[in-house]
Write a protein that holds these residues in place. Structure first.
Motif, short mmCIF file in Angstrom:
data_model
loop_
_atom_site.label_atom_id
_atom_site.label_comp_id
_atom_site.label_asym_id
_atom_site.label_seq_id
_atom_site.Cartn_x
_atom_site.Cartn_y
_atom_site.Cartn_z
N ALA A 135 0.83 -1.21 0.00
CA ALA A 135 0.00 0.00 0.00
C ALA A 135 0.86 1.26 0.00
CB ALA A 135 -0.93 0.00 1.21
N THR A 139 0.91 -0.03 -4.57
CA THR A 139 0.76 -1.37 -5.17
C THR A 139 1.83 -1.67 -6.22
OG1 THR A 139 -0.78 -0.92 -7.01
CG2 THR A 139 -1.74 -1.21 -4.81
N PRO A 225 -4.14 -4.20 -1.33
CA PRO A 225 -4.30 -2.75 -1.47
C PRO A 225 -4.91 -2.32 -2.79
CG PRO A 225 -2.18 -3.26 -0.47
CD PRO A 225 -2.77 -4.58 -0.89
N TRP A 228 -8.49 -2.46 -2.22
CA TRP A 228 -8.89 -1.30 -1.41
C TRP A 228 -9.07 -0.08 -2.30
CZ3 TRP A 228 -4.27 -1.65 2.54
CH2 TRP A 228 -4.31 -2.90 3.20
N SER A 229 -8.13 0.13 -3.22
CA SER A 229 -8.16 1.29 -4.10
C SER A 229 -9.31 1.20 -5.09
CB SER A 229 -6.83 1.40 -4.85
OG SER A 229 -6.84 2.43 -5.80
N TYR A 249 -7.24 3.76 0.44
CA TYR A 249 -6.42 3.02 1.39
C TYR A 249 -6.88 3.19 2.84
CZ TYR A 249 -3.25 2.40 -2.53
OH TYR A 249 -2.71 2.06 -3.75
N GLY A 252 -8.77 0.43 3.93
CA GLY A 252 -7.83 -0.69 3.96
C GLY A 252 -7.10 -0.78 5.28
N ALA A 427 -0.64 1.70 7.22
CA ALA A 427 -1.66 1.49 6.18
C ALA A 427 -2.49 2.76 5.99
CB ALA A 427 -2.55 0.32 6.55
N ALA A 430 -0.67 5.41 3.92
CA ALA A 430 -0.71 5.23 2.47
C ALA A 430 -1.82 6.04 1.83
CB ALA A 430 -0.88 3.74 2.14
N ALA A 431 -2.92 6.23 2.58
CA ALA A 431 -4.03 7.03 2.05
C ALA A 431 -3.63 8.48 1.84
CB ALA A 431 -5.23 6.94 2.99
#
Length: 675
Positions: A135, A139, A225, A228-229, A249, A252, A427, A430-431
Motif C-alpha cells: 500500500a 501497489t 491494497p 482497497w483502491s 487506502y 484498507g 496502512a 498510504a491514504a
C-alpha cells in the motif's frame, strides 16, 4: 531476542519475501511462459501446478537431511532470487529466477513448519506487513521500481530475513540436548512409522495447512491494497456501476486492524468458532458478487480469526500426554514425525493455493463459472478452523514433560499491540501519500482533442516486466485515453492497481468499468471534466473473458463529447460480429446526437464483418488516412485490430501507431478536430 520471537520474525520476513516472488512469478507465467491467447490455458495451468507438485518432496528432504540445514539453504536461495529479480532482468531469466525463488520458498516453508508448531503470529505479521508495504508503494512492488532506494530497501529486507534465519538456526544448534531431531530423534513409545500404527496429535498442523489458503484469500481479497483502491469511488449517482478516482487506502487500514486484532488476540473460543468462519464465508461471497468494501473487511476479520482458532495449546497438551513432546522427541524438534506432518500440511496448503488460483483465473480462457473458487477456499479455511480443538490461547511457553519449553512463537501482548498499531498507522499513511488525480475544471472549448487508444496488457511489456513508465511515455500528451485490459487487483497479475498507477503518472482522472470480475476491464482517462457515464455488459457469445462498452460524457468548455471504450472478446476462431453490433447500438444511443469517439481493441480487421457493423451504423474509420495501420503483435505488427471510429462531422488527423514494446499491442494516437 529469545528463540521463539526470532522464529516469528524470520517467518514473517520470509512470508513477505515469498509474496514478493509470487507477485513476479504469477504474471511471468502469463506473459513469458504463455504467449497471449496462443498458449492453451491447460498448458499454463500444468506448468504452474508442476512447481507446487515438485515441492511435495520437500518434507522427505527435510526429514532425511534435517530442517535446519535445508531451511537455511532454501532461505538463501529464496533471498538470492528475490534480489536477482530486483535487477529487473525481464525475459526468460525473469521467469526461471521466479520459478527458482518459488520452489525455494516452498522448501523453506516445509522446513520451517517442521520446527515451528505455532506459526499464526508469524503468518499474520508477514501477510499484514507485506500488504502495508504494498500500500505504501501504491501497489507497485520494489521488484519493479528499480533505483537506489528500491535496491536498498530490498537488500535490507533480505538481510534481515537471512540474519533472523541464521540466528534461529544458531540458537537451536547451541541449545543443550539439541541436534537435528529430524535425523537423531528416538522413536516415541506407541508411535510407529506408516499409517497402520496409532497416531498422536500433530501440534500446529491445522495452522500450517491454512498457510496457502490464507495467502490466496489475503492476496486476492482481504489484504490486497489494489482492491482497497478499486473499491473506493464506486456508486456515484452520475456514474452507476462505474469507478472514479477516490482515496481507497483508509478503509484498507481498517482491514489490517481487523485482521491483526482477530489473529493475534483470541476471542472467547465458542463465540469465535461461529463468528469468524461465518464472517470469512460472507466476505468471500460478497467478493464474487462485486461488493468489494464489505467483502475485504469481513474477509480480513474472518481470516484472522480463523487463523487464531488453529493457534491453540490443546493439541500440544494432548501430544504431551501421549509423550510426543520434549527435547529431542519426534513431536516438536527440527523434524521428526510431527514435524514431517507439519511440513506436508504446509506444502499441501500451498498446493491448494495453486489449484484455487489456477481454477479462478483459467475460467476467463476456458469459460466456466469461477466464483466458487474463492468461496471454496474460504469454506476450507472455515472448516479447518471450526474443527480445531478448543483450548486456551497460548500466552507463555508451556513446560513439557522433559522440562524444555514447548517451541513455537508466543508474542507478549505488548509486542502484539505494538505491531498492530504500527502496521495500521502505516496502512492509513498510504491514504495520505497516494491521493488520486483531481477532476479537471471546465475550460474554453478546444478546437481539437488528442485521442489515444491502447490495450496495455495489465501494464506488462513483452519482456514480462511491469513497466508503467514505458506505457505513460507513449500516452503522454493525449487529452483522452481509451484503455483495454486494465487490471485493478488481479492476484494473477501481481495484485497491482495498474489504472491508479498509470493515472498518477499521467496526472489524469479516470472512469473504470469492469468486464470480467469487479477489477478487470476498460477505462477512460481525460483532461476534460467527466460529467456522466454508463456501461453495458456485452453478451459473451461463447467468449469466456467477457466484454463491456463504457460510455463517458466529456465537458469541452460548454460542448459535450461522448466517448466509448470497449474491448471485444470473440469466441476462439470467430469474428466478434455480435458484440460489435451491440457496441455500435449502445454507442449511438449513448451519444444521442452528440459528437462521438469510439475506440479500443476490437479484435477485428477492416475487411471483417464485425468492422462493417461500425461503419454500417454511420461511424467513420478515423484511422483510414494511415491504413494499413498494423498494431499487433507489438514486436512484429501483422494485424489491424485496434481501432478508433468517430461520428460524421469529426475530422481525424496525425494518425500514428507508435512503436513500443510496453504491451503486446501498439497504441493508436490521433487528433480529432471538432466541427
Amino acid at each position: 531476542m529469545r528463540h521463539r520471537h526470532l522464529s516469528t520474525l524470520a517467518l514473517a520476513l520470509g512470508i513477505a519475501i515469498l509474496l514478493d516472488v509470487l507477485r513476479v512469478w504469477l504474471p511471468s507465467i502469463i506473459t513469458l511462459f504463455g504467449q497471449a491467447a496462443e498458449t492453451p490455458a491447460e498448458l499454463l495451468g500444468a506448468f504452474a501446478l508442476g512447481w507446487f507438485l515438485l515441492a511435495l518432496a520437500a518434507p522427505t528432504l527435510v526429514r532425511r537431511i534435517g530442517a535446519g540445514p535445508v531451511g537455511l539453504v532454501a532461505a538463501g536461495v529464496l533471498a538470492v532470487a528475490r534480489l536477482a529479480l530486483a535487477a529487473q532482468p525481464g525475459g526468460p531469466a525473469q521467469l526461471w529466477l521466479a520459478c527458482a525463488g518459488l520452489l525455494a520458498g516452498l522448501v523453506w516453508l516445509a522446513a520451517v513448519a517442521a520446527s515451528v508448531p505455532r506459526p499464526v503470529a508469524g503468518l499474520a505479521l508477514g501477510l499484514a506487513g507485506n500488504a502495508v508495504g504494498h500500500a505504501l508503494l501504491a501497489t507497485e512492488d520494489l521488484v519493479w521500481r528499480g533505483g537506489v532506494l528500491a535496491w536498498s530497501l530490498s537488500a535490507l529486507l533480505v538481510a534481515a530475513f537471512l540474519a533472523a534465519s541464521t540466528a534461529v538456526r544458531r540458537e537451536r544448534t547451541a541449545a543443550p540436548g539439541s541436534g537435528d531431531p529430524a535425523r537423531t530423534a528416538a522413536p516415541v513409545a506407541g508411535v510407529r512409522d506408516g499409517d497402520a500404527g496409532p497416531r498422536v496429535p500433530t501440534p500446529g498442523r491445522r495452522a500450517w495447512l491454512l498457510c496457502g489458503p490464507a495467502l490466496l484469500l489475503a492476496g486476492q481479497v482481504a489484504l490486497a491494497p489494489a482492491i482497497w483502491s478499486a473499491a473506493a469511488g464506486t456508486g456515484s449517482p452520475d456514474f452507476p456501476g462505474l469507478a472514479r478516482p477516490a482515496g481507497g487506502y483508509l478503509p484498507g487500514a481498517l482491514a489490517v486492524l481487523l485482521f491483526l486484532a482477530a489473529a493475534l488476540f483470541r476471542a472467547p473460543a465458542r463465540v469465535a468458532r461461529a463468528l469468524w468462519p461465518l464472517a470469512l464465508l460472507a466476505g468471500s461471497v460478497l467478493f464474487v458478487t462485486g461488493r468489494l468494501v464489505p467483502a475485504y473487511l469481513l474477509t480480513a476479520a474472518g481470516l484472522g480469526g480463523c487463523l487464531a482458532l488453529t493457534d491453540t495449546a490443546a493439541d500440544d497438551d494432548r501430544a504431551a500426554a501421549e509423550g510426543e513432546t520434549g527435547a529431542g522427541a519426534a513431536g516438536t524438534g527440527d523434524g521428526g514425525r510431527a514435524g514431517a506432518r507439519r511440513g506436508r500440511a504446509a506444502v499441501l496448503g500451498m498446493l491448494v493455493f495453486a489449484v484455487a488460483t489456477v481454477a479462478y483465473y483459467a475460467a476467463y480462457d476456458l469459460g466456466y463459472p469461477n466464483g466458487w473458487a474463492p468461496v471454496a477456499t474460504a469454506v476450507l479455511v472455515a472448516l479447518v478452523a471450526a474443527t480445531a480443538p478448543l483450548g486456551p490461547a497460548p500466552t507463555s511457553p508451556a513446560p513439557t514433560p522433559s522440562g524444555a519449553a514447548s517451541p513455537g512463537p508466543v508474542l507478549p501482548a505488548t509486542v502484539r499491540l505494538a505491531a498492530l498499531a504500527v502496521l495500521t498507522v502505516l496502512a492509513g499513511l498510504a491514504a495520505a501519500l497516494h491521493v488520486p488525480p483531481a477532476q479537471a475544471r471546465a475550460t474554453t472549448a478546444p478546437a481539437a482533442v488528442r485521442v489515444a487508444a491502447y490495450n496495455i496488457r495489465m501494464g506488462f511489456g513483452l519482456d514480462g516486466r511491469l513497466d508503467l513508465d514505458a506505457v505513460a511515455r507513449v500516452l503522454r500528451g493525449a487529452d483522452v485515453v481509451l484503455l483495454s485490459e486494465v487490471d485493478r487487483g488481479w492476484w494473477l497479475n501481481g495484485g497491482h492497481d495498474t489504472l491508479a498507477l498509470l493515472a498518477g503518472r499521467l496526472g489524469m482522472p479516470y472512469v473504470f468499468a469492469p468486464a470480467a470480475d469487479p477489477v478487470w476491464g476498460d477505462a477512460v482517462l481525460s483532461r476534460f471534466p467527466m460529467r456522466s457515464g454508463q456501461t453495458r455488459r456485452l453478451t459473451a457469445h461463447g467468449a469466456p473473458t467477457g466484454a463491456q462498452a463504457l460510455g463517458v460524457t466529456l465537458d469541452l468548455g460548454g460542448r459535450e463529447l461522448a466517448v466509448v471504450a470497449t474491448h471485444l472478446q470473440p469466441p476462439p476462431g470467430r469474428d466478434p460480429v455480435e458484440q460489435a453490433g451491440e457496441v455500435a447500438e449502445f454507442a449511438g444511443r449513448y451519444a444521442n446526437g452528440r459528437p462521438l469517439v469510439l475506440g479500443g481493441d476490437l479484435n477485428t480487421e477492416p475487411d471483417d464483418r464485425a468492422f462493417a457493423e461500425f461503419t454500417r451504423s454511420g461511424l467513420v474509420d478515423a484511422l483510414a488516412p494511415a491504413r494499413p495501420l498494423r498494431t499487433s503483435p507489438a514486436d512484429d505488427p501483422r494485424t489491424q485490430i485496434d481501432h478508433v471510429f468517430v461520428s460524421p462531422g469529426l475530422t481525424a488527423g496525425e494518425v500514428r501507431a507508435p512503436r513500443t514494446e510496453a504491451s503486446d499491442h501498439l497504441p493508436v494516437t490521433l487528433t480529432v478536430t471538432l466541427p
